[in-house]
Design an enzyme around this catalytic site. Structure first.
Site, PDB file in Angstrom:
ATOM      1  N   LEU A  98       1.875  -0.716  -3.933  1.00 30.01           N
ATOM      2  CA  LEU A  98       2.720  -0.209  -5.015  1.00 30.01           C
ATOM      3  C   LEU A  98       2.615   1.293  -5.259  1.00 30.01           C
ATOM      4  CD1 LEU A  98       2.257  -3.148  -7.565  1.00 30.01           C
ATOM      5  CD2 LEU A  98       3.888  -2.963  -5.671  1.00 30.01           C
ATOM      6  N   CYS A  99       1.798   2.014  -4.470  1.00 27.96           N
ATOM      7  CA  CYS A  99       1.778   3.475  -4.578  1.00 27.96           C
ATOM      8  C   CYS A  99       3.010   4.034  -3.876  1.00 27.96           C
ATOM      9  CB  CYS A  99       0.533   4.054  -3.918  1.00 27.96           C
ATOM     10  SG  CYS A  99      -0.933   3.963  -4.934  1.00 27.96           S
ATOM     11  N   HIS A 100       3.580   5.069  -4.457  1.00 23.10           N
ATOM     12  CA  HIS A 100       4.737   5.724  -3.865  1.00 23.10           C
ATOM     13  C   HIS A 100       4.279   6.703  -2.784  1.00 23.10           C
ATOM     14  CE1 HIS A 100       6.322   4.388  -7.741  1.00 23.10           C
ATOM     15  NE2 HIS A 100       7.499   4.364  -7.142  1.00 23.10           N
ATOM     16  N   MET A 154      -4.179   8.477  -7.448  1.00 25.05           N
ATOM     17  CA  MET A 154      -4.643   7.574  -6.393  1.00 25.05           C
ATOM     18  C   MET A 154      -4.936   8.329  -5.104  1.00 25.05           C
ATOM     19  SD  MET A 154      -5.072   4.827  -7.933  1.00 25.05           S
ATOM     20  CE  MET A 154      -5.674   3.980  -6.498  1.00 25.05           C
ATOM     21  N   GLU A 155      -4.163   9.368  -4.827  1.00 23.53           N
ATOM     22  CA  GLU A 155      -4.406  10.172  -3.629  1.00 23.53           C
ATOM     23  C   GLU A 155      -5.739  10.912  -3.732  1.00 23.53           C
ATOM     24  OE1 GLU A 155      -0.205   9.035  -3.602  1.00 23.53           O
ATOM     25  OE2 GLU A 155      -1.544   9.750  -5.180  1.00 23.53           O
ATOM     26  N   ASP A 183     -20.492   6.393   7.489  1.00 22.56           N
ATOM     27  CA  ASP A 183     -20.330   5.977   8.885  1.00 22.56           C
ATOM     28  C   ASP A 183     -20.980   6.965   9.850  1.00 22.56           C
ATOM     29  OD1 ASP A 183     -19.232   4.282  11.001  1.00 22.56           O
ATOM     30  OD2 ASP A 183     -17.889   5.978  11.390  1.00 22.56           O
TER      31      ASP A 183
END
Length: 166
Positions: A83-85, A121-122, A136
């Site tokens: 749902l993120c654009h 969110m980014e 990692d």
């Protein structure tokens, strides 16, 4: 109607009128400058920290690789988070700051765009993936490395206004 759907849920932007998941329609919004800053930290043994700082990791450039991964991840957020654009990002900055007191690294990201929706969110994705990549790249030195405190520090722009964490 979805079970448990209530009047409160009718105000949630990612739910349709029947309580189903939907992507928010931002097509009527005027593009404005949006910016978000996020942070997190990666804690490790002092010996691991010193090895990374000295450039003695079996996998190579730990910090450079983690920074690049964070930048790349911010650009792929819409493919990772439902749902993120997808957004045209004009600035992505990822910093991995050595912190001997931790010991480990403070990770910061700043993301900026001119668009119809925010970039929180980014920014959070950039920090998360940079931290995971650091893990990692250094896990051959230590498996107990801990990723901590990923959070939004601030955001600017948009209808909901500015936010600064306390």
């Amino acid at each position: 109607m979805t079970r448990g759907f209530s009047k409160f849920q009718q105000n949630l932007t990612h739910l349709d009128s029947e309580g189903g998941v939907q992507m928010v329609d931002v097509s009527a919004k005027v593009p404005t400058v949006r910016e978000a800053e996020a942070a997190g930290q990666v804690r490790m043994l002092l010996e691991t920290f010193e090895a990374i700082e000295a450039g003695n990791s079996p996998k190579g450039d730990v910090l450079g690789t983690a920074k690049l991964a964070g930048i790349m991840a911010a650009k792929q957020t819409a493919q990772l988070i439902p749902l993120c654009h997808p957004l045209p990002l004009q600035k992505i900055d990822v910093q991995l700051i050595p912190d001997r007191q931790l010991p480990g690294y403070q990770i910061r990201s700043l993301v900026r765009t001119k668009g119809e929706t925010g970039v929180e969110m980014e920014a959070l994705t950039a920090v998360s993936v940079a931290a995971l990549t650091l893990y990692d790249m250094a896990k051959a030195l230590e498996k107990s490395i801990c990723i901590e405190l990923i959070r939004l520090l601030s955001k600017r722009g948009g209808k909901s206004g500015d936010y600064v964490s306390k």
